[in-house]
Design a protein around this motif. Structure first.
Motif: not given
Length: 310
Positions: A136-141, A29-32, A130-133
């Motif tokens: 990676d995106w959900g825990v912070g890039l 949910h955070a990544g989205l 590359g980064p997955m939802v």
């Protein structure tokens, strides 16, 4: 085949789950939310019926959702929610004709390696490791990792691959080679041996990484690639990060670096290590299926020649 369209921050993407479900739904949910905050028009293509044990859904559900997304013309990219396990179970049911007819970027790494290599082999479709939802995106890039991602999916070319902090490669074997850049997770590359879905790696520049594998396991996988004749056919080889390779105190072991150095001469071309890529928070995004040049002398350089999207 035509290259996929570049992915701009205002593009339309579908989030797919061809392997495992998120370990923590909150990360997904955070990544989205992050992707939408960047300006992307995001929709989910969840497998019907929900997770099945360590899979994001049954084989039927996962491949149906993936194939439906591959067949769409209104999507600029498919971004995987995470890796884990499951892509190997559905490779023989992926709609490669749809992937070829409706080219779009597929973004992911780890278990998604098998999908990238199969799409390149069967459809000529390049991809983005590359980064997955959720992962990676959900825990912070960090800003540098994210900037590198947008550069690659935006269709940049003619650049040296360096780490997010400017980290350079370390030469292990000298030479220069130009070929198609292919690779990803070492365990998945090895798992495709003997299947129809491993591309011909003759002359290719292979990049590999792994996680949670002890040095003897990494040794064994590289030995399989050597015995299968793969290492000897490569144009060049680049080693990424091998995280979680610790061995219990008191157990006899080679270090990971010693294992990698042992197999470098088997390539017969340039070999480098130190690629900041793999199961780490800060990492480079790599195009899969584009031409690149690896040069190893006093220094090592991996130069991406062609764009993954145009």
């Amino acid at each position: 085949m035509p290259l996929p369209r570049p992915l701009a921050p205002t593009g339309r993407v579908a989030v797919v789950a061809p392997a495992s479900a998120p370990l923590d739904p909150a990360d997904a949910h955070a990544g989205l939310s992050v992707l939408r905050e960047r300006g992307l028009r995001v929709e989910t293509a969840d497998p019907a019926g929900g997770p099945a044990a360590y899979l994001a859904g049954t084989d039927d559900a996962r491949v149906a959702a993936l194939n439906a997304a591959l067949a769409r013309d209104d999507l600029d990219a498919l971004v995987c929610v995470r890796g884990g396990y499951g892509v190997l179970r559905i490779l023989d049911r992926v709609d490669y004709a749809a992937a070829r007819a409706h080219p779009k970027l597929v973004v992911g790494y780890s278990d998604v390696t098998a999908l990238h290599l199969a799409l390149w082999k069967e459809a000529g479709l390049p991809g983005v490791s590359g980064p997955m939802v959720a992962s990676d995106w959900g825990v912070g890039l960090d800003a540098e990792t994210e900037a590198d991602f947008w550069r690659v999916v935006g269709g940049d070319a003619g650049y040296d691959v360096r780490g997010p902090g400017g980290e350079a490669l370390t030469p292990l074997a000298p030479g220069e080679a130009e070929g198609v850049l292919l690779g990803g997770n070492l365990a998945l590359v090895t798992a495709l041996l003997g299947t129809p879905f491993l591309p011909d790696l003759t002359g290719a520049i292979l990049f590999v990484e792994d996680v949670g594998e002890a040095p003897y396991r990494i040794d064994g996988m590289l030995a399989r690639l050597r015995l299968a004749g793969v290492l000897g056919r490569l144009g060049g080889l680049v080693f990424g990060m091998f995280t979680g390779a610790d061995v219990a105190p008191g157990r006899p072991t080679f270090s990971v670096d010693e294992v990698l150095a042992h197999y470098a001469p088997s390539v017969g071309g340039p070999v480098a290590s130190g690629l900041v890529y793999g199961h780490v928070p800060r990492k480079s995004t790599l195009p899969v299926g584009v031409r690149a040049r690896l040069t190893c002398g006093a220094e090592a350089r991996l130069h991406v020649l062609d764009p993954v999207a145009a």
